[in-house]
Scaffold this active site. Structure first.
Site: not given
Ligand SMILES: NC(=O)c1ccc[n+]([C@@H]2O[C@H](COP(=O)([O-])OP(=O)(O)OC[C@H]3O[C@@H](n4cnc5c(N)ncnc54)[C@H](O)[C@@H]3O)[C@@H](O)[C@H]2O)c1
Ligand SMILES: C[N+](C)(C)CC=O
Length: 489
Positions: A175, A250, A284, A385
């Site tokens: 997905k 991750e 990331c 973040e």
């Protein structure tokens, strides 16, 4: 406009409910494509197709050399269609086509790497401590794999999951992010062209809280591999506990880039920019926390500001463009609020800090490359973040302080150290709690080296030997060569 479909059990089909989604170019908000919108029932059908294909064994039990050949063929097809794939990726994400071309080369390399590994390791013979016996270890596929990917590197992150899963003999349901499905759809067409048997690879398109949640919770899925944000990762971890699935996460990062005064100045300034402004900081491993030795702070910030204000924003299809837009209006608002909060916390905007004035950029989700000075680790802008083109600057006086600041995060994905003193670099690296640390470089990754995070940046490692092992179960086989009654009872 044709509606792009999902791929279930070897057929391209529209969703059960018939819903569709518009895919938008973040540069100008124009419609790029319409795709079918899957729901839970589509996810269930895809899982059943993958389950049946795995249980029939027409992929998991064929000789590994045949799997290897087909995964090689996928790499060749990606190389053949590199330009089309790169353009699709840029339309979908807004990143420059030059960056997307580099991604496509990396992706073909990932398929080649795992194709090479598929038939290289048949297991191991163990020295059995039991007389008249043999003991050996073999690796087998895990089974049905659910794979959920983010929007920032849509096909690259997909390739890190597809290639090892196929090489190891699994079946799968992928997905992609509902915002950026186009290159995943295209690569499923290429995998079909390469001859992957029906049911082995399945693609569903739709939102995370329905389709993704079904993949995470289903008892018919044996492994869930997820790349995305930390809060989603936590939800997936909970859902995966229903049948104690294998789990690979991750997640995000808030990555420090430590610059000592003895580093090569020009290189460190240049790389501090590369660390954070590629793909508008939506990476990331972006080096969003610049931690500079205090003696060079002013010169460094001045040099950075000089260069940052010249970064050319624009259409990723224009050769002159260096930085594209953010992915969506929602994400743009998040970055705007993130910087505004940073200002309230006491950070100073040295450059950027808002949307560009250029009339040509008003239809896109652009945010100026931004340098925030006067930052400290207690600020949200240093801890959270932001996932935008924003770098915070902190200073240190000693090596110990530099390490303390670098490690002061819930994340542990990556970090950089810039110095000419190799012994100092090695001391720092040994203490930095991150899955990847670069010395005098930033943001490098390649298929041969493992990738993943310490702390809340994730669980497990993609790429490298570990990237294949995530998709394997290890079985110990013991054989008694002289069976006879034991007569214990
Ligand atoms: N560690 C890495 O290698 C790596 C690489 C790329 C991106 N990321 C991280 O990804 C994040 C950005 O991506 P994003 O905004 O797409 O992340 P996200 O977590 O919002 O979404 C990622 C995927 O999860 C799906 N999802 C959402 N809710 C779900 C649920 N409840 N159950 C199952 N699936 C669900 C989404 O539809 C999407 O496909 C950043 O935090 C970034 O650091 C990490
Ligand atoms: C893993 N990487 C660096 C390719 C993309 C992260 O967002």
């Amino acid at each position: 406009m044709n509606i792009k479909k999902q791929f279930i059990g070897g057929s391209w089909v529209t969703s059960h409910a018939g819903a569709t989604r518009d895919i938008i170019n973040p540069y100008n908000q124009e419609l790029v494509a319409k795709v079918t919108e899957s729901d839970e029932s589509d996810a269930k059908a895809a899982i059943m197709a993958a389950r049946k294909a795995f249980d029939q064994g027409n992929w998991s039990t064929i000789p590994a050399i045949e799997r290897s050949k087909m995964v090689h063929d996928i790499a060749d097809l990606i190389t053949r269609d590199r330009e089309e794939l790169a353009e699709l990726e840029s339309l979908d994400t807004g990143k420059t086509v030059e960056e997307s071309r580099g991604d496509m080369d990396d992706i073909a390399g990932v398929f080649r790497y795992f194709a090479e590994m598929a038939d290289k390791d048949g297991g191991a013979i163990i020295e059995s401590p039991i007389p008249h016996s043999t003991s050996r270890v073999v690796c087998e596929p895990v089974g049905v794999c659910g794979q959920i990917t983010p929007w920032n590197y849509p096909l690259l992150q997909a390739s890190w999951k597809l290639a090892p899963a196929l090489a190891a003999g699994n079946t799968l349901v992928m997905k992609p992010s509902e915002i950026t499905p186009l290159t995943s759809i295209k690569v499923f067409e290429l995998m079909e062209e390469a001859g992957i048997p029906a049911g082995v690879i399945n693609l569903v398109l739709g939102p995370g809280d329905s389709v993704g949640a079904e993949l995470s919770a289903s008892d018919d899925v044996d492994l869930i591999s997820f790349t995305g944000g930390i809060e989603t990762g936590k939800r997936i971890m909970q859902a995966a506990s229903s049948n104690v699935k294998n789990l690979a996460l991750e997640l995000g990062g808030k990555n420090p880039n430590v610059v000592f005064a003895d580093a090569d100045f020009e290189t460190a300034v240049d790389q501090a920019m590369n660390a954070v402004f590629f793909h508008a900081g939506q990476i990331c491993s972006a080096g969003t926390r610049l931690i500079i030795e205090e003696t060079i702070h002013d010169d460094f910030v001045n040099a950075l500001v000089d260069r940052v204000q010249n970064i050319k924003l624009g259409n990723g299809f224009d050769e002159a463009t260096q930085m594209g837009p953010l992915i969506s209006a929602d994400h743009l608002n998040k970055v705007i609020n993130y910087v505004e909060n940073g200002k309230k916390e006491g950070a100073t905007v040295a450059v950027g800090g808002g949307r560009p004035d250029d009339p040509e950029l008003q239809h896109g989700f652009f945010y100026l490359p931004t340098v925030l000075t006067g930052c400290t680790t207690d600020m949200g802008v240093v801890q959270d973040e932001g996932f935008g083109p924003v770098i915070t600057v902190e200073t240190f006086a000693t090596e110990d302080e530099a390490i303390r600041l670098a490690n002061d995060s819930i994340y542990g994905l990556s970090g950089g150290v810039f110095t000419h003193d190799i012994a100092k670099a090695e001391r720092c690296v040994a203490k930095m709690r991150m899955g990847t640390v670069w010395i005098n470089d930033v943001n490098l990754y390649f298929p041969q080296a493992p990738w993943g995070g310490y702390k809340q940046s994730g669980i497990g490692r993609e790429l490298g030997k570990t990237g294949l092992e995530e998709y394997q179960e290890t079985k110990h086989i013991f054989q008694n060569l002289k069976p006879e009654p034991v007569k214990w009872f």
